[in-house]
Write a protein that holds these residues in place. Structure first.
Motif, PDB file in Angstrom:
ATOM      1  N   PRO A 182       5.202  -2.398 -12.186  1.00 19.88           N
ATOM      2  CA  PRO A 182       4.397  -3.618 -11.953  1.00 19.88           C
ATOM      3  C   PRO A 182       3.279  -2.590 -11.874  1.00 19.88           C
ATOM      4  N   LEU A 183       2.309  -3.954 -11.721  1.00 16.12           N
ATOM      5  CA  LEU A 183       0.570  -3.502 -11.275  1.00 16.12           C
ATOM      6  C   LEU A 183       0.753  -3.581  -9.425  1.00 16.12           C
ATOM      7  N   LEU A 184       0.240  -2.766  -8.663  1.00 14.52           N
ATOM      8  CA  LEU A 184       0.064  -2.625  -7.488  1.00 14.52           C
ATOM      9  C   LEU A 184      -1.587  -2.372  -7.380  1.00 14.52           C
ATOM     10  N   THR A 185      -1.678  -3.904  -5.979  1.00 17.33           N
ATOM     11  CA  THR A 185      -2.848  -4.230  -6.407  1.00 17.33           C
ATOM     12  C   THR A 185      -4.230  -2.942  -4.726  1.00 17.33           C
ATOM     13  N   SER A 186      -5.550  -2.796  -4.680  1.00 18.31           N
ATOM     14  CA  SER A 186      -5.946  -1.733  -4.688  1.00 18.31           C
ATOM     15  C   SER A 186      -7.078  -2.020  -3.720  1.00 18.31           C
ATOM     16  N   CYS A 187      -7.113  -3.276  -3.273  1.00 17.38           N
ATOM     17  CA  CYS A 187      -8.504  -3.371  -2.225  1.00 17.38           C
ATOM     18  C   CYS A 187      -8.197  -3.289  -0.825  1.00 17.38           C
ATOM     19  N   CYS A 188      -6.521  -2.673  -0.246  1.00 16.90           N
ATOM     20  CA  CYS A 188      -6.541  -2.684   1.263  1.00 16.90           C
ATOM     21  C   CYS A 188      -6.850  -1.144   0.926  1.00 16.90           C
ATOM     22  N   GLY A 209       3.771 -18.060 -20.877  1.00 24.49           N
ATOM     23  CA  GLY A 209       4.552 -18.065 -22.151  1.00 24.49           C
ATOM     24  C   GLY A 209       5.662 -17.987 -21.784  1.00 24.49           C
ATOM     25  N   ASP A 210       6.689 -16.944 -23.331  1.00 20.46           N
ATOM     26  CA  ASP A 210       7.944 -17.262 -22.695  1.00 20.46           C
ATOM     27  C   ASP A 210       8.497 -16.524 -22.070  1.00 20.46           C
ATOM     28  N   ARG A 211       8.022 -16.541 -21.077  1.00 17.86           N
ATOM     29  CA  ARG A 211       8.951 -15.284 -20.037  1.00 17.86           C
ATOM     30  C   ARG A 211       8.029 -15.671 -18.422  1.00 17.86           C
ATOM     31  N   ALA A 212       8.760 -15.470 -17.421  1.00 12.09           N
ATOM     32  CA  ALA A 212       8.503 -15.288 -16.207  1.00 12.09           C
ATOM     33  C   ALA A 212       7.661 -13.856 -16.334  1.00 12.09           C
ATOM     34  N   LEU A 213       6.670 -14.229 -15.369  1.00 13.62           N
ATOM     35  CA  LEU A 213       6.253 -13.363 -14.826  1.00 13.62           C
ATOM     36  C   LEU A 213       6.921 -12.830 -12.637  1.00 13.62           C
ATOM     37  N   ARG A 214       7.618 -11.415 -13.021  1.00 11.91           N
ATOM     38  CA  ARG A 214       7.891 -11.326 -11.576  1.00 11.91           C
ATOM     39  C   ARG A 214       6.707 -10.971 -10.283  1.00 11.91           C
ATOM     40  N   ILE A 215       6.813 -11.450  -9.045  1.00  9.64           N
ATOM     41  CA  ILE A 215       5.556 -11.708  -8.069  1.00  9.64           C
ATOM     42  C   ILE A 215       5.960 -10.676  -6.811  1.00  9.64           C
ATOM     43  N   ALA A 216       6.141 -10.107  -6.038  1.00  8.10           N
ATOM     44  CA  ALA A 216       5.589  -9.684  -4.357  1.00  8.10           C
ATOM     45  C   ALA A 216       4.320  -9.562  -4.146  1.00  8.10           C
ATOM     46  N   VAL A 217       5.002 -10.181  -2.616  1.00  5.12           N
ATOM     47  CA  VAL A 217       3.713 -10.239  -2.263  1.00  5.12           C
ATOM     48  C   VAL A 217       3.735  -9.893  -0.181  1.00  5.12           C
ATOM     49  N   VAL A 218       3.377  -8.904  -0.368  1.00  8.52           N
ATOM     50  CA  VAL A 218       3.915  -7.692   0.749  1.00  8.52           C
ATOM     51  C   VAL A 218       2.862  -7.457   1.614  1.00  8.52           C
ATOM     52  N   SER A 219       2.732  -7.573   3.052  1.00  7.23           N
ATOM     53  CA  SER A 219       2.484  -7.327   3.710  1.00  7.23           C
ATOM     54  C   SER A 219       2.827  -6.751   5.401  1.00  7.23           C
ATOM     55  N   PHE A 277       4.000  -7.410 -10.993  1.00 14.95           N
ATOM     56  CA  PHE A 277       2.811  -7.572  -9.967  1.00 14.95           C
ATOM     57  C   PHE A 277       3.311  -6.886  -8.406  1.00 14.95           C
ATOM     58  N   ILE A 278       2.543  -6.508  -7.473  1.00 15.55           N
ATOM     59  CA  ILE A 278       2.840  -6.328  -6.686  1.00 15.55           C
ATOM     60  C   ILE A 278       1.335  -6.387  -5.744  1.00 15.55           C
ATOM     61  N   GLU A 279       1.503  -7.386  -4.181  1.00 19.52           N
ATOM     62  CA  GLU A 279       0.513  -7.035  -3.768  1.00 19.52           C
ATOM     63  C   GLU A 279       0.200  -7.102  -2.828  1.00 19.52           C
ATOM     64  N   VAL A 280      -0.566  -5.966  -1.446  1.00 13.85           N
ATOM     65  CA  VAL A 280       0.384  -4.939  -1.006  1.00 13.85           C
ATOM     66  C   VAL A 280      -1.178  -5.392  -0.020  1.00 13.85           C
TER      67      VAL A 280
END
Ligand code: HC1
Ligand code: SF4
Length: 558
Positions: free
Chosen positions: A293-299, A457-467, A487-490
């Motif tokens: 997954p792409l992990l967010t980097s703003c924190c 598109g023809d798939r689903a994005l699997r996402i997690a949001v963490v705090s 994609f995971i937002e932390v």
């Protein structure tokens, strides 16, 4: 129905986990130092004792309510008992209250007043002088003001899974310490500041960077610029005569102008640029099926956590600089063309940003892009110092050429906001109703870990949001075990930046009000998607042309 009796009055028990909660229902708030509903129960301070029908004393925080129970909460004996505890704590406490960083924001001070402490009958103890660890760029610890409630230890261990501090030694020698008493800067601490949020005294406070900011404002040779983070605008709070959750961005701008800043900007524009860059990076990785997954980097707390505990995941961390750094890199790059020196200040809800600002990755020729980070708490102090009557101010607008932001940039301030902003960019349907359906995709709300799928598109994005970093640990373990996320937002702080370590203390309802305030600010903006912000186009076409990678990206793997 089940009842217990409180001070002679029957009160229904409705599943409360302890007597304290039952008492809240009937308007009684017992004093506590070591009780926080999010942390495990420690029961050490004994301030919340109640008298049972047999004359025994029970701690209300660690005693579950039972049908038929009869308690008294306010007897002569209890008042004497509480006074005794307070005097013992004060005997062991550095009492420089008038010059303490936490002056007027201290539970010990409050309770000493509430219980009418007029003197301390016990001799001063060894821990009653200052004993500071100034090594961290984010917080200062002073063992001389520690009352050993353990709130910071439980926060750092249970919620943040960092374990930078713990109890050391026994009996009268007991202290809170890092492993082997090392300076905090050399410990696993990630600078999130959540320990300072729960600390009831001045034993852990946000590092103060106010002085250099005043100095720069006073200097006619220096141009002072300032950016304001999304979460600050809804958290200035009651201390300044406004409601928590009310968006006072316009008043903040007006106040900063009166204080003498030359140019005032909104970090949400930096967030708009982050959305553009991070979406592009995300789609490229999806296409090539790499480093997901792409992990967010703003924190910054999260980035440090990943660096210290999980370097194996650094390749997954987005190369986007945080919005604060994108904004600052552009401003400092612009100022290089001018003969006047620029001093750039970032007003943030976050203690970790102080560390981020000092990272060598974010300096040009040795000069940091952000010269000083002030937390919301420090901003409040400066406002008070200035004598500005904040609540009376008429709102003003931020400056050009960066004077327009989108709602997507503003929602970065709450957990799930980065994800929602990126989704608004990712989906091809740009209708108003689609905004609503994205809002309901699953990223909103205060749960520490949210998981959902979004069709793409023809798939689903699997996402997690963490705090809250404990949840980051949990989800990384699942990824390591083979589970797929795209994609995971932390965000390190539970609830996201609105609950950052540099914000004024907030009750649960204040926190909810702040989140609501952020979403309301988004709804009231005519531009809701980052790519529709015309200034974003201007920035790319005119201001950072040819320098996009240099100014907007960073490589944390090196
Ligand atoms: Fe935050 Fe961010 S949202 S990290 O929480 O990405 O601090 O508010 O400014 O940089 O925009 C903090 C808030 C902040 C950055 C943005
Ligand atoms: Fe732990 Fe965060 Fe405090 Fe550091 S700042 S000691 S990581 S709670």
């Amino acid at each position: 129905k089940q009842y217990m009796t409180v001070d002679g009055i029957p009160v229904e028990i409705e599943g409360e986990k302890n007597i304290l909660e039952v008492l809240h229902k009937v308007g009684i708030k017992l004093p506590t130092f070591c009780y926080h509903s999010d942390l495990s129960i420690y029961g050490a301070c004994r301030m919340c004792m109640v008298e049972n029908e047999w004359g025994g004393l029970d701690a209300a925080c660690s005693t579950p309510p039972k049908a038929g129970m009869k308690i008294k909460t306010n007897t002569e004996r209890l008042r004497r008992y509480r006074k005794n505890i307070l005097e013992l704590i004060l005997a062991n406490h550095c009492r420089d209250c008038t010059t303490c960083e936490n002056n007027s924001n201290c539970k010990l001070q409050d309770l000493a007043m509430r219980f009418n402490i007029e003197g301390v009958r016990f001799p001063n103890n060894a821990h009653s002088t200052k004993d500071e660890d100034p090594s961290s760029l984010c917080i200062t610890r002073d063992a001389g003001k520690c009352i050993l409630c353990g709130d910071c230890v439980r926060m750092c261990n249970e919620i943040q899974n960092v374990g930078a501090i713990d109890f050391a030694f026994r009996g009268s020698k007991m202290v809170i310490s890092t492993a082997f008493g090392k300076p905090l800067a050399e410990s696993p601490c990630v600078g999130c500041g959540q320990c300072s949020v729960v600390c009831p005294t001045g034993a852990i406070v946000v590092k103060n960077n106010i002085k250099p900011v005043w100095k720069a404002i006073e200097d006619p040779e220096v141009k002072t610029t300032v950016q304001i983070a999304p979460a600050v605008r809804v958290a200035l709070g009651r201390e300044l005569g406004v409601k928590d959750g009310e968006n006072v961005m316009g008043k903040i701008v007006a106040a900063l102008r009166r204080m003498g800043f030359d140019e005032i900007y909104d970090t949400a524009l930096g967030a708009d640029l982050t959305v553009i860059e991070e979406t592009e990076e995300f789609l490229a990785r999806l296409e090539e099926n790499r480093d997901l997954p792409l992990l967010t980097s703003c924190c910054p707390g999260w980035v440090q956590y990943c660096e210290k505990k999980h370097p194996e995941f650094l390749k997954n961390v987005s190369t986007c600089r945080s919005p604060m750094q994108m904004m600052a890199s552009i401003l400092k790059d612009q100022s290089a063309k001018s003969s006047r020196k620029m001093f750039h200040v970032a007003i943030m809800p976050c203690t970790g940003k102080k560390f981020e600002a000092a990272r060598e990755e974010f300096a040009q020729d040795g000069i940091p892009n952000v010269d000083a980070v002030l937390t919301t708490q420090e901003l409040i102090r400066m406002l008070k110092e200035s004598g500005i009557m904040f609540s009376e101010l008429e709102p003003e607008a931020i400056d050009m050429p960066f004077g327009m932001v989108s709602g997507a940039g503003v929602i970065f301030g709450v957990t799930g906001g980065v994800t929602e902003a990126v989704l608004r960019r990712v989906v091809s349907n740009k209708s108003r109703s689609e905004l609503l359906s994205i809002a309901n995709a699953g990223q909103r709300g205060t749960d520490g870990l949210k998981e959902f799928e979004v069709p793409y598109g023809d798939r689903a994005l699997r996402i997690a949001v963490v705090s809250g970093l404990r949840h980051a640990e949990e989800v990384l373990a699942r990824v390591a075990a083979g589970e797929h996320f795209d994609f995971i937002e932390v965000m390190a702080c539970p609830g996201g930046c609105v609950c950052g370590g540099g914000q004024p203390y907030a009750t649960v309802s204040d926190q909810q009000a702040r989140s609501k305030g952020i979403y309301k600010a988004d709804r009231l903006l005519s531009i809701r998607r980052s790519e529709e912000n015309p200034l974003v186009t201007t920035v790319y076409q005119d201001i950072i042309k040819g320098k996009v990678h240099e100014l907007l990206h960073v490589d944390y793997t090196q």
